[in-house]
Design an enzyme around this catalytic site. Structure first.
Site, mmCIF file in Angstrom:
data_model
loop_
_atom_site.group_PDB
_atom_site.id
_atom_site.type_symbol
_atom_site.label_atom_id
_atom_site.label_comp_id
_atom_site.label_asym_id
_atom_site.label_seq_id
_atom_site.Cartn_x
_atom_site.Cartn_y
_atom_site.Cartn_z
ATOM 1 N N ASN A 1 0.910 -0.972 0.042
ATOM 2 C CA ASN A 1 -0.114 -0.345 0.089
ATOM 3 C C ASN A 1 0.737 0.961 -0.086
ATOM 4 O OD1 ASN A 1 -1.458 1.919 0.885
ATOM 5 N ND2 ASN A 1 -2.329 1.462 2.866
ATOM 6 N N TRP A 2 0.916 1.596 -1.362
ATOM 7 C CA TRP A 2 1.949 2.999 -1.381
ATOM 8 C C TRP A 2 1.312 4.384 -0.699
ATOM 9 C CZ3 TRP A 2 3.339 2.795 -7.350
ATOM 10 C CH2 TRP A 2 4.211 1.508 -7.449
ATOM 11 N N LYS A 3 0.276 4.235 -0.531
ATOM 12 C CA LYS A 3 -0.551 5.372 -0.134
ATOM 13 C C LYS A 3 -0.579 6.943 -0.772
ATOM 14 C CE LYS A 3 0.115 3.323 5.093
ATOM 15 N NZ LYS A 3 0.259 3.349 6.212
ATOM 16 N N HIS B 1 -9.051 1.207 5.137
ATOM 17 C CA HIS B 1 -7.445 0.862 6.032
ATOM 18 C C HIS B 1 -8.198 1.858 6.668
ATOM 19 C CE1 HIS B 1 -3.769 2.058 6.562
ATOM 20 N NE2 HIS B 1 -3.423 1.558 5.607
ATOM 21 N N GLU C 1 -6.294 4.632 7.900
ATOM 22 C CA GLU C 1 -6.169 6.534 7.984
ATOM 23 C C GLU C 1 -7.407 6.652 7.093
ATOM 24 O OE1 GLU C 1 -2.647 5.510 5.837
ATOM 25 O OE2 GLU C 1 -1.403 4.750 7.568
ATOM 26 N N GLU D 1 -4.416 -5.110 10.732
ATOM 27 C CA GLU D 1 -3.726 -4.262 10.638
ATOM 28 C C GLU D 1 -3.681 -3.139 12.688
ATOM 29 O OE1 GLU D 1 -1.774 -2.483 7.740
ATOM 30 O OE2 GLU D 1 -3.793 -1.445 7.299
ATOM 31 N N GLY E 1 3.490 2.394 10.687
ATOM 32 C CA GLY E 1 4.084 3.322 10.954
ATOM 33 C C GLY E 1 5.098 3.532 11.450
ATOM 34 N N SER F 1 4.004 -1.835 9.987
ATOM 35 C CA SER F 1 5.809 -2.051 10.172
ATOM 36 C C SER F 1 6.610 -3.976 10.030
ATOM 37 C CB SER F 1 6.358 -2.136 11.536
ATOM 38 O OG SER F 1 5.485 -0.400 11.509
ATOM 39 N N GLY G 1 5.332 1.393 4.669
ATOM 40 C CA GLY G 1 6.409 1.987 4.068
ATOM 41 C C GLY G 1 7.899 1.087 3.466
HETATM 42 O O1 LIG Z 1 -1.602 -0.790 4.904
HETATM 43 C C1 LIG Z 1 -0.608 -0.455 5.056
HETATM 44 C C2 LIG Z 1 -0.242 -0.331 6.834
HETATM 45 O O2 LIG Z 1 -0.985 0.743 7.137
HETATM 46 C C3 LIG Z 1 0.807 -0.658 7.558
HETATM 47 O O3 LIG Z 1 2.032 0.122 7.206
HETATM 48 P P1 LIG Z 1 3.628 0.556 7.177
HETATM 49 O O4 LIG Z 1 4.750 -0.778 6.909
HETATM 50 O O5 LIG Z 1 4.158 1.624 7.253
HETATM 51 O O6 LIG Z 1 3.387 0.626 9.005
#
Ligand SMILES: O=C[C@H](O)COP(=O)(O)O
Length: 270
Positions: free
Chosen positions: A18-20, A110, A112, A182, A188, A228, A250
């Site tokens: 997931n590149w966000k 998600h 977020e 998650e 993150g 993470s 990330g």
């Molecule tokens: O969608 C992915 C998650 O929010 C995990 O993010 P992260 O690997 O940066 O902690």
């Protein structure tokens, strides 16, 4: 996605990036190219471990052109979709547009989106409906915040999210469903839930699916862990019998690191 072997379900692991809100359309092409080359160099077996990326909407056309043009085995999807199919919904993107861009999956709920955009379980239920209308596999994200974890209510909280989001759908409709657990406090932050925590919740989600539908259905559904994840911890996290892959944030922005995560079987030292 899931096949049956000797009467047992074999769930194909999924490593999803997931590149966000990172990577513009030019950077997206460079990242996908590098990821594909790195995985090819490592002789990645996509039939054995599926690899998907979830870029921002504006990158999808470029990613499609690259994936189709170079016949890449990567899958890709969007980070969100509208519950509607068309009309006066400024800023929203419907599932039909995503399907036309070759998306096969879509993230739904998600943390977020839940936190920043106030998305509720009821809304997510309508987004799953929209994904199914356009034959996009929903990747439903669930998980608890720190306060809920510290109060010991994480299992109940997460299972309630699953039940509410899936309400009204049949097992047949949800055949391609993926669930990503998650814990919000691990996203993150560098903190990961331990492999035992990931397994505990994945097993609880599977049990809930068995209760809502059937054991056969529950055994066919892939459950991912996110928070993470990196190459150094992925093998331990995926060692849980009910953990079928990872949703990576990330670390998915670094092609070499993400490729190492996809090659998690090589890091298993037993
Ligand atoms: O969608 C992915 C998650 O929010 C995990 O993010 P992260 O690997 O940066 O902690």
């Amino acid at each position: 996605m899931t096949t049956q072997k000797n009467g047992q379900f074999v769930r194909r692991p999924l490593i999803a990036g997931n590149w966000k809100m990172n990577m513009d359309h030019m950077q997206a092409i460079a990242l996908v190219q590098k990821l594909a080359w790195t995985l090819d160099d490592a002789s990645h077996d996509y039939e054995r471990v599926q690899v998907s990326v979830f870029p921002p909407f504006t990158d999808l056309r470029g990613v499609q052109t690259l994936v189709v043009g170079d016949k890449l085995s990567l899958d890709y999807g969007a980070q969100d979709l509208s519950p509607q199919d068309s009309g006066a919904y400024t800023g929203d993107i419907p599932g039909g547009f995503l399907a036309k861009l070759g998306c096969t999956q879509v993230l739904i709920g998600h943390s977020e989106r839940r936190e920043i955009h106030g998305e509720t379980d009821e809304l997510l239920n309508t987004k799953i409906d929209a994904a199914l209308r356009h034959e996009l596999a929903p990747v439903l994200c669930v998980g608890e915040g720190l306060e809920i974890r510290e109060a010991g209510n994480h299992v109940n909280h997460t299972l309630a999210q699953v039940e509410a989001a899936l309400s009204g759908f049949s097992a047949e409709q949800l055949a391609e469903l993926v669930i990503a657990y998650e814990p919000v406090w691990a996203i993150g932050t560098g903190k990961t839930a331990g492999p035992e925590d990931a397994q505990e919740m994945s097993a609880a989600i599977r049990e809930k699916l068995a209760e809502l539908y059937s054991q056969e259905f529950a055994d066919s559904i892939r459950i991912l862990y996110g928070g993470s994840v990196k190459s150094a911890n992925v093998a331990a996290i995926l060692s849980g019998a009910d953990v079928d892959g990872a949703l990576v944030g990330g670390a998915s922005l670094d092609a070499e690191e993400f490729a190492k995560i996809a090659q998690f079987e090589k890091h298993i030292t037993a």
